[in-house]
Design a protein around this motif. Structure first.
Motif, PDB file in Angstrom:
ATOM      1  N   THR A  16       0.847  -1.197   0.000  1.00 26.07           N
ATOM      2  CA  THR A  16       0.000   0.000   0.000  1.00 26.07           C
ATOM      3  C   THR A  16       0.877   1.239   0.000  1.00 26.07           C
ATOM      4  O   THR A  16       2.007   1.222   0.492  1.00 26.07           O
ATOM      5  CB  THR A  16      -0.928   0.036   1.230  1.00 26.07           C
ATOM      6  N   PHE A  17       0.340   2.326  -0.580  1.00 23.45           N
ATOM      7  CA  PHE A  17       1.070   3.585  -0.650  1.00 23.45           C
ATOM      8  C   PHE A  17       0.148   4.728  -0.269  1.00 23.45           C
ATOM      9  O   PHE A  17      -1.046   4.712  -0.581  1.00 23.45           O
ATOM     10  CB  PHE A  17       1.618   3.816  -2.068  1.00 23.45           C
ATOM     11  N   SER A  18       0.683   5.727   0.383  1.00 28.24           N
ATOM     12  CA  SER A  18      -0.123   6.858   0.847  1.00 28.24           C
ATOM     13  C   SER A  18      -0.663   7.651  -0.330  1.00 28.24           C
ATOM     14  O   SER A  18       0.059   7.950  -1.288  1.00 28.24           O
ATOM     15  CB  SER A  18       0.735   7.761   1.741  1.00 28.24           C
ATOM     16  N   MET A  19      -1.968   7.991  -0.261  1.00 32.37           N
ATOM     17  CA  MET A  19      -2.592   8.836  -1.284  1.00 32.37           C
ATOM     18  C   MET A  19      -2.839  10.247  -0.754  1.00 32.37           C
ATOM     19  O   MET A  19      -2.484  11.234  -1.380  1.00 32.37           O
ATOM     20  CB  MET A  19      -3.934   8.234  -1.725  1.00 32.37           C
ATOM     21  N   ARG A  20      -3.474  10.314   0.420  1.00 32.45           N
ATOM     22  CA  ARG A  20      -3.818  11.614   0.992  1.00 32.45           C
ATOM     23  C   ARG A  20      -4.204  11.399   2.437  1.00 32.45           C
ATOM     24  O   ARG A  20      -4.482  10.271   2.859  1.00 32.45           O
ATOM     25  CB  ARG A  20      -4.982  12.269   0.229  1.00 32.45           C
ATOM     26  N   SER A  21      -4.255  12.477   3.199  1.00 28.13           N
ATOM     27  CA  SER A  21      -4.700  12.358   4.583  1.00 28.13           C
ATOM     28  C   SER A  21      -6.172  11.981   4.587  1.00 28.13           C
ATOM     29  O   SER A  21      -6.928  12.384   3.707  1.00 28.13           O
ATOM     30  CB  SER A  21      -4.498  13.688   5.327  1.00 28.13           C
TER      31      SER A  21
END
Length: 482
Positions: free
Chosen positions: A257-262
């Motif tokens: 998984t990778f961060s998209m947005r808060s």
């Protein structure tokens, strides 16, 4: 330290209505970009949305099947945010008065039956999609999907493992398909699931900071994403770090998984009542009518197949596990095939081919009438069961005519007793030791001789006739072909 995984789900199901939630545009999948939209579903100024009655009916049916309380007076709200695939910069959804709340569904787990609580079910419109072109270094918006009706089913954080999540999703998929309100095709986006996950020390009652995982388009991806994210959060906490509440994207190729947005909260969307759509008033008579029309669901049908049709529990469980299999089975039996015979073909040859072709039952082209025709050829003695399996393999993908296939490939069963007798005589003459072994009481020798005769006749003889003639020749000591 031992960590406990806590999971809640937000599942979006696209409803199988012909038209969109607030306009008359088609909901048909695909099409040239931006050809299934109009000023209403693209949110042009001066337009007035009108609620599709079928969407409300389908949402109520889902709520009833999930044992929810149906809200007699519900309303729509505007969820304000800007994404390029939502041209009006807000989504019409339901926050304050969703159409259904406080439901529950039972799932089967390794530890036994478990009840999953449904927080709410609400209606909303879908957004469009962005198409990324790396060659042109451009991102283009396709608004065809804008306004396609959805129900979002939100659970309480009741799951503790990927296995429980998959069991719930399979149960939910079954319910929606039995109701006939969604085709649940994950590959087309008809069923999508966002996973809210956190970890906490085992025995703790306090929830940890959660992440939301998106872009999950298969049960296998969901299970892998849960395993990865639970491990990532536990390792982060053990190293003294802090889990950040955020939305993360699952990359199936990288298995991570990778961060998209808060992660936004409700207040970030500045919800307010949708001014163009009045509240929905549902009468008790309307809901009673829907309750009376609810179809027979999987558990009830499984019991009926066992008690009325005499199917074993295993057979009944597999067939009722998917609505497409139920429909196929019921049509085959309606055409006169005994229930157990139909189940044997479906759980044997059909399931084997579906697995090999990586097909869902609802996507196969084979029709019940074709299978019935093939079974009829076996019953009439035109082909034997082994040959029928070969024919099934040949006709499955394109739903070809089994009679034509048998004729073209010369598979008609040999019925001439003289031809069978000749093959028996030749085999006994070539294998005198096996014949002697059988006469000495070695039953396995008969199987060997049977196999040699069937090979001699290229598998096209009636095994029963071959068996009877072999035994007769062996017991009388003859090997002549006359």
């Amino acid at each position: 330290m031992t960590w406990e995984t806590v999971i809640g789900l937000e599942t979006h199901a696209e409803l199988a209505t012909r038209t969109k939630i607030f306009c008359s545009c088609t909901t048909r999948f695909g099409g040239e970009p931006n050809t299934h939209c109009c000023p209403i579903c693209t949110g042009m100024p001066g337009t007035l949305p009108m609620v599709n009655r079928k969407v409300v009916e389908y949402a109520c049916r889902a709520g009833l099947a999930l044992n929810c309380e149906i809200t007699r007076r519900s309303r729509f709200d505007r969820k304000n945010y800007f994404y390029p695939d939502l041209p009006k910069a807000y989504q019409v959804s339901q926050l304050y008065l969703p159409i259904a709340r406080n439901g529950r569904v039972s799932i089967a787990t390794a530890a036994g039956e478990k009840v999953v609580r449904i927080h709410e079910l609400h209606m909303e419109e879908d957004a469009g999609k962005l198409v990324h072109d790396p060659w042109l270094d451009q991102t283009r918006a396709d608004y065809n999907r804008c306004g396609v009706p959805l129900v979002e089913i939100v659970t309480e954080p009741d799951f503790r493992s990927a296995e429980e999540v998959i069991a719930y999703l399979e149960k939910l998929k079954s319910i929606l398909e039995y109701l006939g309100i969604s085709d649940c095709k994950m590959q087309e986006g008809s069923l999508r699931c966002d996973v809210n996950l956190s970890v906490r020390p085992a025995g703790s009652r306090e929830l940890g900071a959660r992440t939301e995982m998106k872009n999950l388009n298969s049960f296998k991806a969901i299970a892998r994403a849960i395993a990865y994210e639970a491990r990532r959060q536990a390792e982060l906490l053990e190293e003294g770090g802090r889990v950040v509440q955020e939305t993360r994207r699952w990359d199936d190729n990288k298995d991570a998984t990778f961060s998209m947005r808060s992660k936004e909260d409700a207040q970030d969307y500045r919800y307010f009542p949708e001014p163009d759509i009045p509240p929905l008033e549902l009468s008790e008579e309307y809901l009673e009518g829907l309750r009376a029309e609810q179809p027979e669901m999987a558990e009830e049908r499984k019991r009926r197949y066992q008690t009325q049709l005499g199917l074993p529990e295993y057979d009944a469980g597999i067939i009722t596990g998917q609505k497409a299999l139920v429909d196929f089975f019921e049509e085959v039996t309606a055409l006169g095939v005994p229930a157990k015979e139909a189940a044997n073909w479906m759980l044997g040859d059909m399931m084997r081919r579906l697995k090999e072709e990586e097909l869902e039952p609802k996507d196969m082209r084979l029709t019940p009438a074709t299978l019935v025709k093939l079974i009829g050829m076996v019953q009439a003695g035109r082909i034997n069961r082994n040959t029928a399996s070969k024919v099934f393999r040949g006709i499955f993908a394109e739903d070809l005519d089994p009679e034509e296939w048998v004729t073209v490939h010369g598979l008609e069963q040999i019925r001439d007793e003289r031809v069978i007798a000749g093959a028996v005589a030749r085999v006994l003459e070539e294998h005198p030791q096996s014949a002697a072994d059988y006469r000495a009481g070695k039953e396995k020798a008969l199987g060997f001789l049977m196999g040699r005769v069937m090979k001699e006749l290229k598998g096209k003889a009636d095994p029963g006739a071959v068996n009877a003639l072999l035994k007769s020749r062996l017991e009388t000591g003859g090997s002549e072909g006359g």
